[in-house]
Design a protein around this motif. Structure first.
Motif, PDB file in Angstrom:
ATOM      1  N   GLU A 235       0.861  -1.175   0.000  1.00  0.00           N
ATOM      2  CA  GLU A 235       0.000   0.000   0.000  1.00  0.00           C
ATOM      3  C   GLU A 235       0.895   1.222   0.000  1.00  0.00           C
ATOM      4  OE1 GLU A 235      -2.361   2.516  -0.478  1.00  0.00           O
ATOM      5  OE2 GLU A 235      -3.328   0.575  -0.262  1.00  0.00           O
ATOM      6  N   LYS A 238      -0.415   5.904   1.206  1.00  0.00           N
ATOM      7  CA  LYS A 238      -0.295   6.547   2.509  1.00  0.00           C
ATOM      8  C   LYS A 238       1.072   7.185   2.687  1.00  0.00           C
ATOM      9  CE  LYS A 238      -0.154   3.731   5.998  1.00  0.00           C
ATOM     10  NZ  LYS A 238      -0.506   2.615   6.889  1.00  0.00           N
ATOM     11  N   TYR A 446      -9.508   6.966  -1.016  1.00  0.00           N
ATOM     12  CA  TYR A 446      -8.544   6.530   0.002  1.00  0.00           C
ATOM     13  C   TYR A 446      -8.858   7.160   1.348  1.00  0.00           C
ATOM     14  CZ  TYR A 446      -4.149   6.298   2.584  1.00  0.00           C
ATOM     15  OH  TYR A 446      -3.194   6.110   3.555  1.00  0.00           O
ATOM     16  N   GLN A 447      -9.303   6.326   2.277  1.00  0.00           N
ATOM     17  CA  GLN A 447      -9.575   6.701   3.671  1.00  0.00           C
ATOM     18  C   GLN A 447     -10.626   7.799   3.825  1.00  0.00           C
ATOM     19  OE1 GLN A 447      -5.859   7.494   5.690  1.00  0.00           O
ATOM     20  NE2 GLN A 447      -5.365   5.330   5.838  1.00  0.00           N
ATOM     21  N   ASP A 469     -11.232   3.179   4.075  1.00  0.00           N
ATOM     22  CA  ASP A 469     -10.355   3.113   2.906  1.00  0.00           C
ATOM     23  C   ASP A 469     -11.015   2.214   1.863  1.00  0.00           C
ATOM     24  OD1 ASP A 469      -8.287   3.196   1.154  1.00  0.00           O
ATOM     25  OD2 ASP A 469      -6.770   2.344   2.490  1.00  0.00           O
ATOM     26  N   LYS A 471     -11.068   0.733  -1.839  1.00  0.00           N
ATOM     27  CA  LYS A 471     -10.050   0.502  -2.853  1.00  0.00           C
ATOM     28  C   LYS A 471     -10.589   0.314  -4.269  1.00  0.00           C
ATOM     29  CE  LYS A 471      -6.381   0.799  -0.405  1.00  0.00           C
ATOM     30  NZ  LYS A 471      -5.584   2.028  -0.579  1.00  0.00           N
ATOM     31  N   THR A 484     -13.516  -2.707   0.082  1.00  0.00           N
ATOM     32  CA  THR A 484     -12.769  -1.876   1.031  1.00  0.00           C
ATOM     33  C   THR A 484     -11.476  -2.588   1.426  1.00  0.00           C
ATOM     34  OG1 THR A 484     -13.682  -2.759   3.096  1.00  0.00           O
ATOM     35  CG2 THR A 484     -14.976  -1.086   1.931  1.00  0.00           C
ATOM     36  N   TYR A 485     -10.555  -1.808   1.981  1.00  0.00           N
ATOM     37  CA  TYR A 485      -9.238  -2.360   2.321  1.00  0.00           C
ATOM     38  C   TYR A 485      -9.319  -3.317   3.511  1.00  0.00           C
ATOM     39  CZ  TYR A 485      -4.146  -2.312   3.044  1.00  0.00           C
ATOM     40  OH  TYR A 485      -2.823  -2.658   3.161  1.00  0.00           O
TER      41      TYR A 485
END
Length: 550
Positions: A235, A238, A446-447, A469, A471, A484-485
């Motif tokens: 990932e 971030k 993202y998030q 998060d 994806k 989702t992550y």
């Protein structure tokens, strides 16, 4: 030079290595006889040694410092700084040439009657220092140099052991730069002894702990360790927003002690954003990031090497790059096929390729490369761009009415084909994926959750799962799927407006599927790619889940 200034200067010089790797001060690799020193000229000679040190003439500086070290009791005000500079001088000289450092070590050994090895001399100087200056305010710099000497002598096991044995009180005396540098060497030492997973763990923990701190080069290098040396999908987003490219002078400064070669560090300025590895021998030169297909061709989008065009009928591979086409960038993020053309999402901009008028029997690499076009209002070959350049594009989508390009940190660009206008929504958002179904835009961010936007009135209807998060999002038949992550997989039906109204139900809970990145449905099996847990296969009829994990 005031003692406080000297103290600040030595740590600055050592940390940033302001000179190149070679010194021309001694042409025959021999050290001349040491000059004699008296108490009256010690201050002048010390200043001369510091000046030589700052110019990278470590051998000349060492000659003077050794003579001063022998007689340091004659000038107690300089004695501590003489020890610190000599220690640092030997470390820098070792980085340049261990043979030259050993020559200097023999001079020290002859005068002080010590063992001739560099480590023995480091031990001798440090032992005397701790005995003579145990309560000094400068003890942090000598302890710092003490640890570094193990690393430059390639005694990585001892460095690891000594670093791990540091007490909380020891850590308190280090400043921020010293802590960063020592932790960096700690991770590198594990790489040197081929314990990659431990190095990755150290780098990851340090990055998390310092993510709110001001940027520095060690942060970048540790991110690079975490991403590059892990040799796994990682990932990256971030870290991407917190990184900055090293300056050219920083590359020179750190190349002395950094395990990567200078050329590798230069490449890292581009590769540091994200690295994705692929083991197929066909693609040894590059990392394959995304795949697309059009007619009888498979498009493999690579990291920094453009597009591999694979003709599976003829088993041939051609390469399309910015050097032989109008391709914006050789860093390919996504493909999307619509009608007879394919949109190509590069990191810097969006391109299109139309194969409708190419004779497939006579094609060659250049004929395809020539068809790469900038996306524009009429899809003809012009230089009038629709999408702005350099916005860190992440994916692309097209239907009869719109072309959508998502970005990292710049939101979403939506082009209305009929009105021929471009709008930018969620301008500061990092968007992983977006699709359009019946004029409704579904956005995986993202998030920041899952957004639903009505394109008819450019109105955001809702944001589901804020702070989650998300994806990936995709359509399959009558359903929209949201990946989702770490928070599971959701879906909603299209025909009854459940998706339109945000009525998504949980399909697979978070405790069963995690670290999910993307997904596809084939023959009623939902395949979910995980960054850490391999491949999940979920049968939509039976609800049975399998996990393929090495």
């Amino acid at each position: 030079m005031k003692k406080k200034t000297i103290y600040a200067f030595i740590i600055l010089v050592f940390l940033f290595f302001t000179v190149a790797c070679t010194s021309n001060s001694i042409k025959d690799n021999k050290i001349a006889d040491l000059p004699k020193s008296t108490s009256s000229d010690m201050s002048n000679r010390f200043t001369e040694a510091v000046n030589l040190f700052s110019m990278g003439k470590y051998e000349d500086s060492a000659r003077i410092l050794i003579s001063l070290y022998v007689e340091r009791e004659k000038n107690p005000l300089l004695a501590e700084d003489i020890s610190i500079y000599l220690f640092s001088c030997l470390i820098n000289l070792t980085c340049q040439s261990e043979d030259r450092a050993n020559d200097v070590a023999r001079i020290f050994s002859d005068l002080l009657k010590t063992k001739p090895s560099l480590q023995d001399i480091f031990d001798y100087i440090y032992a005397n220092y701790t005995r003579e200056y145990n309560y000094s305010s400068k003890k942090n710099i000598m302890l710092f140099l003490r640890l570094v000497d193990y690393f430059v002598l390639k005694d990585y096991i001892t460095y690891i052991s000594r670093y791990q044995s540091l007490s909380n009180d020891d850590f308190k005396i280090f400043d921020k730069q010293q802590k960063d540098f020592l932790n960096y060497l700690y991770a590198i030492s594990f790489l040197k002894i081929e314990n990659v997973s431990k190095a990755q763990s150290i780098a990851s923990a340090w990055i998390e702990a310092n993510s709110a701190e001001p940027l520095n080069y060690f942060y970048n290098l540790l991110c690079f360790i975490y991403i590059d040396f892990s040799k796994n999908l990682v990932e990256y987003s971030k870290y991407e927003s917190k990184m900055q490219d090293p300056k050219d002078d920083e590359i020179i400064k750190y190349s002395l002690i950094n395990p990567l070669k200078k050329d590798d560090i230069i490449k890292a300025r581009e590769k540091i954003f994200f690295i994705i590895f692929h083991d197929d021998p066909i693609f040894q030169k590059s990392s394959v990031y995304t795949l697309g297909s059009l007619n009888s061709f498979i498009f493999a989008g690579s990291f920094l090497d453009g597009i591999y065009l694979y003709d599976y009928n003829r088993n041939l591979i051609h390469i399309i790059q910015s050097s032989n086409s109008n391709l914006y960038s050789n860093l390919i993020r996504d493909f999307y096929t619509f009608d007879s053309h394919m949109l190509i999402c590069t990191y810097e901009g969006i391109n299109s390729i139309d194969l409708s008028n190419i004779d497939m029997k006579k094609y060659n690499e250049l004929s395809f490369a020539a068809k790469i076009e900038y996306v524009k209002s009429n899809l003809s070959l012009t230089r009038l761009n629709i999408f702005p350049y350099g916005k860190k594009y992440s994916c692309v989508f097209e239907d009869d009415k719109y072309i959508v390009a998502t970005t990292h940190y710049n939101g979403i660009y939506i082009y209305n084909k009929k009105k021929k206008d471009l709008t930018n929504v969620l301008p500061s958002l990092t968007v992983e994926k977006a699709i359009i179904v019946n004029d409704i835009l579904y956005v995986a961010s993202y998030q920041k959750g899952f957004y639903i936007l009505d394109l008819n009135n450019q109105k955001f209807e809702m944001n589901l799962m804020p702070e989650v998060d998300v994806k990936y999002v995709f359509q399959n038949e009558d359903f929209i799927y949201v990946i989702t992550y770490k928070d599971g997989v959701y879906r909603a039906k299209i025909s009854d407006n459940s998706a339109r109204n945000g009525a998504f139900s949980l399909l697979i809970p978070r405790d069963i599927v995690s670290y999910a990145k993307s997904a596809v449905i084939i023959k009623n099996n939902l395949y979910i790619g995980s960054l850490k847990n391999g491949l999940y296969i979920y049968n939509l009829d039976s609800g049975v889940l399998k996990n393929l994990n090495t």
